[in-house]
Design an enzyme around this catalytic site. Structure first.
Site, mmCIF file in Angstrom:
data_model
loop_
_atom_site.group_PDB
_atom_site.id
_atom_site.type_symbol
_atom_site.label_atom_id
_atom_site.label_comp_id
_atom_site.label_asym_id
_atom_site.label_seq_id
_atom_site.Cartn_x
_atom_site.Cartn_y
_atom_site.Cartn_z
ATOM 1 N N CYS A 17 -24.667 19.483 78.724
ATOM 2 C CA CYS A 17 -23.759 19.068 78.253
ATOM 3 C C CYS A 17 -24.064 17.099 78.629
ATOM 4 O O CYS A 17 -24.826 17.271 79.213
ATOM 5 C CB CYS A 17 -22.215 19.346 78.552
ATOM 6 S SG CYS A 17 -22.086 18.909 80.631
ATOM 7 N N HIS A 46 -23.774 22.970 89.027
ATOM 8 C CA HIS A 46 -24.952 24.141 88.869
ATOM 9 C C HIS A 46 -26.342 25.000 88.084
ATOM 10 O O HIS A 46 -25.818 26.460 87.464
ATOM 11 C CB HIS A 46 -22.832 25.320 88.356
ATOM 12 C CG HIS A 46 -22.295 25.203 89.950
ATOM 13 N ND1 HIS A 46 -20.773 24.891 89.943
ATOM 14 C CD2 HIS A 46 -22.509 24.722 91.365
ATOM 15 C CE1 HIS A 46 -20.172 25.144 90.978
ATOM 16 N NE2 HIS A 46 -21.479 24.112 92.295
ATOM 17 N N CYS A 101 -18.595 14.074 87.007
ATOM 18 C CA CYS A 101 -18.258 13.424 84.906
ATOM 19 C C CYS A 101 -17.148 13.256 84.468
ATOM 20 O O CYS A 101 -16.318 12.435 85.074
ATOM 21 C CB CYS A 101 -18.209 15.169 84.653
ATOM 22 S SG CYS A 101 -17.933 14.901 82.352
ATOM 23 N N GLU A 131 -14.445 21.116 91.625
ATOM 24 C CA GLU A 131 -14.355 20.281 91.240
ATOM 25 C C GLU A 131 -12.067 20.783 91.038
ATOM 26 O O GLU A 131 -12.024 19.448 91.096
ATOM 27 C CB GLU A 131 -14.434 21.147 89.474
ATOM 28 C CG GLU A 131 -13.609 19.637 88.695
ATOM 29 C CD GLU A 131 -13.557 20.650 86.294
ATOM 30 O OE1 GLU A 131 -12.467 19.466 85.973
ATOM 31 O OE2 GLU A 131 -14.496 21.022 86.843
ATOM 32 N N THR A 170 -11.981 21.316 84.135
ATOM 33 C CA THR A 170 -12.739 20.944 82.894
ATOM 34 C C THR A 170 -13.367 22.155 82.184
ATOM 35 O O THR A 170 -13.688 22.233 81.147
ATOM 36 C CB THR A 170 -13.014 20.069 82.379
ATOM 37 O OG1 THR A 170 -14.664 19.929 83.344
ATOM 38 C CG2 THR A 170 -12.991 18.517 83.535
ATOM 39 N N CYS A 200 -13.335 20.746 78.128
ATOM 40 C CA CYS A 200 -13.940 19.134 77.919
ATOM 41 C C CYS A 200 -14.387 20.098 77.031
ATOM 42 O O CYS A 200 -14.165 21.159 76.389
ATOM 43 C CB CYS A 200 -15.108 18.886 78.554
ATOM 44 S SG CYS A 200 -16.698 20.074 78.617
ATOM 45 N N SER A 228 -21.064 28.763 88.389
ATOM 46 C CA SER A 228 -21.468 27.504 87.035
ATOM 47 C C SER A 228 -19.980 28.656 86.420
ATOM 48 O O SER A 228 -19.898 30.068 85.987
ATOM 49 C CB SER A 228 -22.658 27.815 86.035
ATOM 50 O OG SER A 228 -21.928 27.019 84.633
ATOM 51 N N SER A 229 -18.445 28.082 86.705
ATOM 52 C CA SER A 229 -17.901 28.098 85.991
ATOM 53 C C SER A 229 -18.100 28.395 84.665
ATOM 54 O O SER A 229 -17.310 29.481 83.585
ATOM 55 C CB SER A 229 -16.874 27.293 86.844
ATOM 56 O OG SER A 229 -15.383 28.273 85.930
ATOM 57 N N SER A 273 -24.812 23.602 81.925
ATOM 58 C CA SER A 273 -25.558 23.310 83.458
ATOM 59 C C SER A 273 -27.176 23.645 83.430
ATOM 60 O O SER A 273 -28.198 23.583 84.323
ATOM 61 C CB SER A 273 -25.135 23.050 84.379
ATOM 62 O OG SER A 273 -24.807 24.398 85.153
#
Length: 316
Positions: A17, A46, A101, A131, A170, A200, A228-229, A273
């Site tokens: 992104c 991540h 970000c 985050e 996000t 997001c 990575s969420s 990511s």
């Protein structure tokens, strides 16, 4: 021997992104401008492949500012940091660059604005995620209450039930978050929400593509990291949308081929990511084993771009 036929559906959008792209660019430009080593507080994004690549070029990843020498630049990760971190860096006269970000920064600004208006914050997020830690750290202790699930809402004990606002991480599941928001509004009718939702555009778009792809495929692979969420949410969204088998893989070497035995179609997507090179590696692994027909599932076009901080755009 002839290869078995397989249809490979590629989700679009997928992968990087704008916020991740910007964060990586910040580290690369810092290395070009100031030379190695450049210190980075926490993983910049991540993804092990990305982090290892930057480490090879001279980035040093640390957990805290105390691990950084005072005479070298330090970069804060895309996930954001508590307010105390840049304050400490400034007090130590460190050269620091914030790679948070901009869409995470938007949530930070929102939290501060509501707090100034006298509202206590409720954050929907995952405990311990960088985050969430960074966002909760924008306000003094006790000013942000954390909920992860709709069930958590029942145990919330705010200062004043009529003076609340909510924000979200996000990278959450859009559907799960909607359930938590509904529970908050049911218990606290006066709660104030964000002007524009905090999840997001990239998280939302990738989840929508997975929802469109899931009913068409026998299995789905999400290229992404286990920490990575947004990648983990894609696996959950795919399963919930009707895909019988969804697996998170970091590299092609992680694919469980036995689990895919006898299938006719596979969907491939990637967390925000995960670089395209890892997606191509997974596709190549299928091309070696199957007679592949490629197809695309396109649900949105993305053309978002975020500028890097001015200090990196200046010469010298």
């Amino acid at each position: 021997m002839s290869k078995p036929p397989l249809t490979l559906y590629m989700a679009a959008p997928r992968g990087f992104c704008a916020g991740v792209d910007r964060a990586i660019k910040i580290v690369e430009m810092a290395l070009e401008k100031w030379g190695a080593p450049v210190y980075v507080r926490h993983e910049i994004v991540h993804n092990k492949f990305v982090v290892d690549g930057l480490r090879d070029r001279g980035a040093v990843f640390v957990e805290e500012l105390d691990d950084c020498p005072p005479d070298r630049p330090v970069i804060f990760s895309a996930h954001g940091v508590p307010k105390a971190v840049p304050a400490e860096a400034a007090a130590r006269d460190m050269l620091f660059v914030d790679a948070t970000c901009p869409l995470v920064s938007k949530v930070h600004i929102e939290a501060a604005r509501h707090s100034e208006a006298g509202l206590q914050m409720v954050m929907i997020g995952h405990a311990g995620h960088p985050e969430t830690v960074g966002t909760m750290g924008q306000l003094p202790p006790g000013e942000v209450l954390l909920v992860e699930t709709a069930e958590d809402v029942a145990t919330l004990a705010p200062r004043d039930p009529d003076r609340l606002a909510f924000i979200t991480q996000t990278t959450l599941s859009v559907d799960d978050t909607a359930e938590v928001v509904a529970a908050l509004k049911a218990r606290f009718p006066a709660i104030v929400g964000p002007h524009k939702e905090d999840i997001c555009y990239a998280t939302t778009n990738r989840q929508e593509a997975v929802k469109a792809m899931a009913p068409k495929v026998d299995a789905m692979l999400v290229v992404g990291a286990p920490n990575s969420s947004n990648s983990k949410r894609l696996v959950e969204v795919g399963t919930r949308a009707g895909c019988g088998y969804a697996q998170l893989v970091q590299r092609a070497s992680d694919i469980d081929w036995r689990a895919l035995d006898g299938i006719a179609s596979v969907g491939i997507t990637a967390g925000a990511s995960a670089p395209e090179i890892l997606i191509e590696e997974v596709v190549q692994a299928f091309l070696e084993r199957y007679d592949v027909t490629m197809d695309q599932i396109v649900t949105a076009e993305e053309n978002v771009e975020f500028k890097v901080p001015r200090v990196l755009r200046q010469a010298g």
